[in-house]
Write an enzyme that holds these catalytic residues in place. Structure first.
Site, PDB file in Angstrom:
ATOM      1  CG  HIS A   1     -15.201   0.961   4.210  1.00 17.02           C
ATOM      2  ND1 HIS A   1     -15.352   2.114   4.943  1.00 17.02           N
ATOM      3  CD2 HIS A   1     -14.246   1.233   3.296  1.00 17.02           C
ATOM      4  CE1 HIS A   1     -14.544   3.044   4.490  1.00 17.02           C
ATOM      5  NE2 HIS A   1     -13.851   2.539   3.487  1.00 17.02           N
ATOM      6  NE  ARG A   2      -9.326   1.419   4.491  1.00 17.96           N
ATOM      7  CZ  ARG A   2      -9.862   2.617   4.507  1.00 17.96           C
ATOM      8  NH1 ARG A   2     -10.011   3.274   5.637  1.00 17.96           N
ATOM      9  NH2 ARG A   2     -10.233   3.178   3.406  1.00 17.96           N
TER      10      ARG A   2
ATOM     11  CE  LYS B   1     -13.635   6.733   7.600  1.00 20.52           C
ATOM     12  NZ  LYS B   1     -12.615   7.193   6.663  1.00 20.52           N
TER      13      LYS B   1
ATOM     14  N   GLY C   1      -1.677   5.229   6.686  1.00 24.57           N
ATOM     15  CA  GLY C   1      -2.820   5.130   7.612  1.00 24.57           C
ATOM     16  C   GLY C   1      -3.408   3.725   7.609  1.00 24.57           C
TER      17      GLY C   1
ATOM     18  CG  PHE D   1      -8.800   9.558   3.895  1.00 26.88           C
ATOM     19  CD1 PHE D   1      -9.148   8.917   5.068  1.00 26.88           C
ATOM     20  CD2 PHE D   1      -8.795   8.823   2.718  1.00 26.88           C
ATOM     21  CE1 PHE D   1      -9.467   7.561   5.071  1.00 26.88           C
ATOM     22  CE2 PHE D   1      -9.106   7.467   2.707  1.00 26.88           C
ATOM     23  CZ  PHE D   1      -9.453   6.838   3.894  1.00 26.88           C
TER      24      PHE D   1
ATOM     25  CB  THR E   1      -0.948   0.031   1.227  1.00 30.45           C
ATOM     26  OG1 THR E   1      -1.723   1.234   1.177  1.00 30.45           O
ATOM     27  CG2 THR E   1      -0.210  -0.012   2.549  1.00 30.45           C
TER      28      THR E   1
ATOM     29  CG  ASP F   1      -7.684  -2.180  -4.073  1.00 24.02           C
ATOM     30  OD1 ASP F   1      -7.560  -1.003  -4.443  1.00 24.02           O
ATOM     31  OD2 ASP F   1      -6.838  -3.074  -4.281  1.00 24.02           O
TER      32      ASP F   1
ATOM     33  CD  GLU G   1      -5.473   0.308  -8.149  1.00 18.37           C
ATOM     34  OE1 GLU G   1      -6.642   0.555  -8.487  1.00 18.37           O
ATOM     35  OE2 GLU G   1      -5.016   0.561  -7.024  1.00 18.37           O
TER      36      GLU G   1
HETATM   37  P1  ITT Z   1      -3.534   1.926  -1.742  1.00 21.22           P
HETATM   38  O1  ITT Z   1      -2.139   2.428  -2.009  1.00 21.22           O
HETATM   39  O2  ITT Z   1      -3.531   0.859  -0.683  1.00 21.22           O
HETATM   40  O3  ITT Z   1      -4.310   1.505  -2.986  1.00 21.22           O
HETATM   41  P2  ITT Z   1      -5.384   4.226  -1.558  1.00 21.22           P
HETATM   42  O4  ITT Z   1      -5.198   5.410  -0.671  1.00 21.22           O
HETATM   43  O5  ITT Z   1      -5.346   4.379  -3.045  1.00 21.22           O
HETATM   44  O6  ITT Z   1      -4.317   3.150  -1.041  1.00 21.22           O
HETATM   45  P3  ITT Z   1      -7.918   2.671  -1.752  1.00 21.22           P
HETATM   46  O7  ITT Z   1      -7.513   2.130  -3.074  1.00 21.22           O
HETATM   47  O8  ITT Z   1      -8.283   1.659  -0.713  1.00 21.22           O
HETATM   48  O9  ITT Z   1      -6.773   3.618  -1.111  1.00 21.22           O
HETATM   49  O10 ITT Z   1      -9.135   3.653  -1.862  1.00 21.22           O
HETATM   50  C1  ITT Z   1      -9.478   4.280  -3.086  1.00 21.22           C
HETATM   51  C2  ITT Z   1     -10.172   5.592  -2.839  1.00 21.22           C
HETATM   52  O11 ITT Z   1     -11.452   5.347  -2.211  1.00 21.22           O
HETATM   53  C3  ITT Z   1      -9.454   6.571  -1.933  1.00 21.22           C
HETATM   54  O12 ITT Z   1      -8.552   7.360  -2.636  1.00 21.22           O
HETATM   55  C4  ITT Z   1     -10.635   7.414  -1.427  1.00 21.22           C
HETATM   56  O13 ITT Z   1     -10.961   8.374  -2.389  1.00 21.22           O
HETATM   57  C5  ITT Z   1     -11.785   6.423  -1.357  1.00 21.22           C
HETATM   58  N1  ITT Z   1     -11.944   5.914  -0.001  1.00 21.22           N
HETATM   59  C6  ITT Z   1     -11.704   4.650   0.418  1.00 21.22           C
HETATM   60  N2  ITT Z   1     -11.957   4.525   1.720  1.00 21.22           N
HETATM   61  C7  ITT Z   1     -12.344   5.750   2.159  1.00 21.22           C
HETATM   62  C8  ITT Z   1     -12.732   6.276   3.410  1.00 21.22           C
HETATM   63  O14 ITT Z   1     -12.762   5.529   4.517  1.00 21.22           O
HETATM   64  N3  ITT Z   1     -13.048   7.576   3.477  1.00 21.22           N
HETATM   65  C9  ITT Z   1     -13.028   8.346   2.397  1.00 21.22           C
HETATM   66  N4  ITT Z   1     -12.684   7.941   1.180  1.00 21.22           N
HETATM   67  C10 ITT Z   1     -12.336   6.645   1.058  1.00 21.22           C
END
Ligand code: ITT
Length: 222
Positions: free
Chosen positions: A200-201, A195, A12, A154, A8, A70, A38
């Site tokens: 979901h995570r 939160k 965070g 974020f 990743t 993801d 991807e």
């Molecule tokens: P990786 O390097 O692990 O891929 P990432 O920051 O790109 O990390 P994700 O692919 O898991 O993260 O998430 C894709 C997008 O989905 C992320 O950039 C946000 O815009 C949105 N997102 C995912 N989870 C979120 C959350 O809890 N709150 C707000 N936006 C979220």
């Protein structure tokens, strides 16, 4: 217990994984690899599995475990967009752009309008071990806010209002008050602890851990 390399770019996410996996004796370290592609796919699981396949050759020890995670925001009125394209949509449209895409959704009845704006965050945590690949899934149901709200969080947090949860963690219907509530505020307007109760995570990681536990029990029984 194993060393888990977490592919990743998001520190965070590593903190969250350490929080869940370290107490079980797993050592989680961040793995950063340039050039991971991807694929264009509609399912988070497909994207996660493709990343595992590309990254496995980079494991220092083939007995180590490899994890990716993801997530994305799926908006019902947009047929699930931005979904797997959430990172790209965030950097191009942003939260303002997403709100504009939903401008046409109006009703005199605020409850009906909230229903029209249904959305959910989904997450997939995928773990490759020498025993096989495990996939955990999580979701957080909610809706897109009528306007930006809050300074924290974020990504799409400033436009996402989760549904309240009852005491067992199940989502209440839109408009129904639950025991765990942001009181109509977005994720960006509440603290991280609150939160985390909807996350979901977290749910995806817990699903993964439950499967690992079952696999361990089966292995020690045989
Ligand atoms: P990786 O390097 O692990 O891929 P990432 O920051 O790109 O990390 P994700 O692919 O898991 O993260 O998430 C894709 C997008 O989905 C992320 O950039 C946000 O815009 C949105 N997102 C995912 N989870 C979120 C959350 O809890 N709150 C707000 N936006 C979220």
């Amino acid at each position: 217990m194993a060393r888990i390399h977490f592919l990743t770019g998001n520190a965070g996410k590593v903190d969250e994984a350490v929080h869940h996996l370290a107490p079980l004796g797993h050592d989680v370290v961040q793995l950063s690899i340039d050039g991971i592609v991807e694929p264009q796919a509609e399912e988070l699981e497909t994207v996660a599995r493709a990343k595992l396949e590309q990254a496995k050759a980079h494991l220092p020890d083939p007995n180590d475990w490899l994890m990716v995670e993801d997530a994305g925001l799926f908006v019902e009125a947009l047929d699930g967009f931005p979904g797997v394209y959430s990172s790209y949509a965030l950097s191009t449209l942003g939260c303002h752009g997403l709100l504009r895409l939903l401008d046409h959704l109006h009703s005199e009845d605020l409850h009906v309008e909230a229903g029209l704006r249904r959305a959910e965050f989904r997450a997939v945590a995928a773990l490759m071990t020498p025993q096989g690949t495990f996939i955990g899934e999580g979701a957080c149901l909610g809706r897109i806010a009528p306007a930006l709200d809050g300074e924290g969080g974020f990504g799409f947090d400033p436009v996402f209002i989760p549904r309240d949860l009852d005491l067992s963690g199940q989502p209440a219907e839109i408009g129904v008050q639950g025991e765990v509530s942001t009181h109509g505020r977005t994720f960006a307007a509440v603290d991280m602890d609150l939160k985390g109760k909807f996350s979901h995570r977290t749910e995806a990681l817990q699903d993964l851990l439950a499967q690992l536990g079952t696999a361990d029990e089966a292995a020690s029984a045989s």
